[in-house]
Structure formats: structure tokens, C-alpha cells
Write an enzyme that holds these catalytic residues in place. Structure first.
Site, PDB file in Angstrom:
ATOM      1  N   LYS A 221      32.252 116.195 -54.773  1.00  0.00           N
ATOM      2  CA  LYS A 221      33.194 116.955 -55.593  1.00  0.00           C
ATOM      3  C   LYS A 221      34.061 117.901 -54.773  1.00  0.00           C
ATOM      4  CE  LYS A 221      31.136 116.282 -60.092  1.00  0.00           C
ATOM      5  NZ  LYS A 221      30.493 116.874 -61.304  1.00  0.00           N
ATOM      6  N   ARG A 256      22.474 113.406 -59.392  1.00  0.00           N
ATOM      7  CA  ARG A 256      23.458 112.340 -59.676  1.00  0.00           C
ATOM      8  C   ARG A 256      24.353 112.191 -58.447  1.00  0.00           C
ATOM      9  NH1 ARG A 256      28.671 111.816 -61.653  1.00  0.00           N
ATOM     10  NH2 ARG A 256      28.961 110.021 -63.068  1.00  0.00           N
TER      11      ARG A 256
HETATM   12  N1  HH2 Z   1      25.721 114.636 -66.192  1.00  0.00           N
HETATM   13  C1  HH2 Z   1      26.839 114.566 -65.440  1.00  0.00           C
HETATM   14  N2  HH2 Z   1      27.731 113.572 -65.643  1.00  0.00           N
HETATM   15  C2  HH2 Z   1      28.872 113.498 -64.895  1.00  0.00           C
HETATM   16  N3  HH2 Z   1      29.780 112.512 -65.106  1.00  0.00           N
HETATM   17  C3  HH2 Z   1      30.914 112.441 -64.362  1.00  0.00           C
HETATM   18  C4  HH2 Z   1      31.149 113.374 -63.352  1.00  0.00           C
HETATM   19  C5  HH2 Z   1      32.388 113.260 -62.520  1.00  0.00           C
HETATM   20  O1  HH2 Z   1      32.096 112.553 -61.367  1.00  0.00           O
HETATM   21  P1  HH2 Z   1      32.382 110.986 -61.203  1.00  0.00           P
HETATM   22  O2  HH2 Z   1      31.658 110.204 -62.243  1.00  0.00           O
HETATM   23  O3  HH2 Z   1      32.123 110.619 -59.814  1.00  0.00           O
HETATM   24  O4  HH2 Z   1      33.965 110.859 -61.411  1.00  0.00           O
HETATM   25  P2  HH2 Z   1      34.802 110.376 -62.652  1.00  0.00           P
HETATM   26  O5  HH2 Z   1      34.465 111.268 -63.803  1.00  0.00           O
HETATM   27  O6  HH2 Z   1      36.226 110.517 -62.151  1.00  0.00           O
HETATM   28  O7  HH2 Z   1      34.441 108.933 -62.940  1.00  0.00           O
HETATM   29  N4  HH2 Z   1      30.268 114.375 -63.098  1.00  0.00           N
HETATM   30  C6  HH2 Z   1      29.116 114.458 -63.868  1.00  0.00           C
HETATM   31  C7  HH2 Z   1      28.141 115.510 -63.672  1.00  0.00           C
HETATM   32  O8  HH2 Z   1      28.295 116.414 -62.810  1.00  0.00           O
HETATM   33  N5  HH2 Z   1      27.040 115.521 -64.472  1.00  0.00           N
END
Ligand code: HH2
Length: 281
Positions: A221, A256
Site C-alpha cells: 500500500k 492479507r
Molecule cells: N479486509 C480487507 N480487504 C481489503 N480489500 C482490498 C484492499 C485493497 O487492496 P487490493 O485488493 O490489493 O487492491 P484493489 O482494491 O485495488 O483491488 N485492501 C483490503 C484490506 O486492507 N482489508
């Protein structure tokens, strides 16, 4: 400590790695890599081999400014992947969605956990959790993805995020969801400045309701870009795995991450050192 779902139970006496599988074209770090179902299922099984005990399937990016996805499009992205993983593995599968319709269909297809960045606040979301009998991760977000990073502001970010997580757990329990099916997440980067994220990282041990597993998601992040001066996504892995080690020492039970092998190695070290449990205060 365990996380229960209708079909499976997750032993959380040691922290579990949740492998991220974004089947989107626009996720901030891995968008577009797994839009083909067979490639996505292959990646999921590879993450299990690398040490993931949960695979988090997401069909809609939650990054600031992300374009919303229609229900039918999100279902078309995630259902074949969930079915494909389930056909080959008993791994805990989570669905990363804010839509009750997607929650229900994903659980029908084999998902064990609803991972909702809105903390099940959409109308019908808590009912979807109750009716499907799955587990859920209740995450804190200030605002909504489109605007959340414009000007995040709190009087006391730790107290306010902790109060929100307690309130969402209570709301689910009041609706008839057993506590054993719930975990919580402070939502790093979801309506938080770098200072807010660091304050929450320092306070991890006191955010979750008693006996409720804490999930954290800091992988790659932007907090690391500012703090460590690394814009390049790959360079953020050091910060991500160091944060995973710290979180384990503070009692976090689910990490995660995009980088499963590396995170699993770090958590194995934490366990070998007896450091994967809250340090005595
Ligand atoms: N529980 C939980 N779920 C999440 N889902 C998405 C993202 C964002 O990260 P990412 O999935 O890599 O990116 P994107 O939302 O652009 O797909 N962060 C979290 C988090 O910190 N906690």
C-alpha cells in the site's frame, strides 16, 4: 482462536496468510493479471502451495477513484474462479465484495468468508451473512473509495476505528450471527493518512473486541511509498513483510497479502521466535 464457517473452520492459534486474488482489470498493484479464469485458479492453487490458508477473491477494485462494477459483471468475474478453486482445493475462500447479491452467490459457489470493506453496512449485507452461514471480515472505512483519501480526519483515530469495529460486531451478533464467525480489520488506507495508519499499527493489540480475530491488509500500500520513499510496487515488499511480522507480535491473526511466500516465511520466523502472539503489556 478459530474462525468458523458453515463448511470449514480456520485454526488461528498462529497467524494465517490470506492470499489476494484480484480478478479485476484495475486493481492498484495486480490489476489485469488474473482476468482469465484458469490463470486465476492456477494462481490461487499456487498461493496455497506457498502457504496461504485463505484465498481472497475480489472482482471490484476498492482503490481510491476506482470505477464501480455492475453486479452482473462482478459475478461473471468471481463465480467461475470460486467454483474453479473449490473444485481443486479445500482452502478457505473469501469473497471481497460490498454487494449482498455477490455475497450470497459467492457463498453458494463455495466461498467461506465475506470480506466486506464497508463492514456489512449495505442494506441486506448482515442478512446475507446470517443466511449464508459463512464467516465475515468487518472492515473500517471512512467515507467511500471514490473520496475517502481526499481529507481523512479523526479526533482519535484509534478510539473511533475500535468503536466502529465493536459496533459492527455487535450489530451482527444482534442479528443472530455467532461471534465465532466474525473477524475485524482497521482498514489501512481506507480513509486514513500515513499518520493515521501508523497510529493504528501501533495500537493493533487494542483494536478488536475480545476473542475476535484481527485481520490486517497493508500489502504494497501507498503508506510505504511515503514512509519508505518507494514508489515502485515491488520495492514495497520489505515494508509489507516487516509490517506483517509486527502485526503478528501484536496479536493479528490474518495477514492479507499479494506476496504469500514471503509473508508465510516471515510469519514462520515469528512463530519460531514465539513472537506471533501479543507481547505482554
Ligand atoms: N479486509 C480487507 N480487504 C481489503 N480489500 C482490498 C484492499 C485493497 O487492496 P487490493 O485488493 O490489493 O487492491 P484493489 O482494491 O485495488 O483491488 N485492501 C483490503 C484490506 O486492507 N482489508
Amino acid at each position: 482462536m478459530r474462525l468458523e464457517s458453515a463448511e470449514r473452520s480456520l485454526d488461528l492459534r498462529s497467524p494465517a496468510v490470506m492470499g489476494i486474488l484480484n480478478v479485476t482489470p484495475d486493481s492498484f498493484s495486480d490489476g489485469g493479471r488474473y482476468t482469465d479464469t484458469s490463470a486465476a485458479v492456477e494462481r490461487a492453487l499456487a498461493m496455497v502451495e506457498e502457504g496461504a490458508r485463505i484465498v481472497d477473491v475480489g472482482g471490484e477494485s476498492t482503490r481510491p477513484g476506482a470505477a464501480p462494477v455492475e453486479i452482473r459483471d462482478e459475478l461473471a468475474r468471481v463465480l467461475p474462479v470460486i467454483e474453479g478453486i473449490r473444485a481443486h482445493s479445500e482452502v478457505f475462500i473469501s469473497i471481497d465484495t460490498i454487494k449482498p447479491e455477490v455475497m450470497r452467490a459467492a457463498c453458494e459457489a463455495g466461498a467461506d468468508l465475506i470480506n466486506d470493506v464497508m463492514g456489512l453496512r449495505a442494506e441486506g449485507a448482515v442478512e446475507a451473512l446470517r443466511d449464508t452461514g459463512t464467516a465475515a471480515c468487518l472492515m473500517h472505512m471512512q467515507g467511500e473509495p471514490r473520496t475517502m483519501q481526499r481529507a481523512p480526519r479523526y479526533d482519535d483515530v484509534v478510539a473511533e476505528v475500535s468503536a466502529f469495529l465493536h459496533a459492527r460486531v455487535a450489530a451482527c451478533v444482534d442479528a443472530g450471527v455467532p461471534r465465532a464467525r466474525l473477524c475485524v480489520d482497521p482498514g489501512f488506507g481506507f480513509g486514513k493518512t500515513l499518520e493515521h495508519n501508523l497510529a493504528l499499527m501501533r495500537a493493533l493489540a487494542c483494536l478488536a473486541p475480545e476473542d475476535t480475530p484481527l485481520l490486517i491488509g497493508v500489502s504494497r500500500k501507498s503508506m510505504f511509498a511515503r514512509l519508505l520513499g518507494c514508489d515502485d510496487m515491488a520495492a514495497r515488499i520489505n515494508g509489507s513483510v516487516a509490517a506483517a511480522f509486527w502485526a503478528a507480535t501484536q496479536g493479528a491473526r490474518i495477514i492479507r497479502t499479494h506476496d504469500v511466500r514471503e509473508t508465510h516465511q516471515v510469519l514462520t520466523l515469528a512463530g519460531a521466535l514465539g513472537a506471533d502472539r501479543p507481547m505482554p503489556q
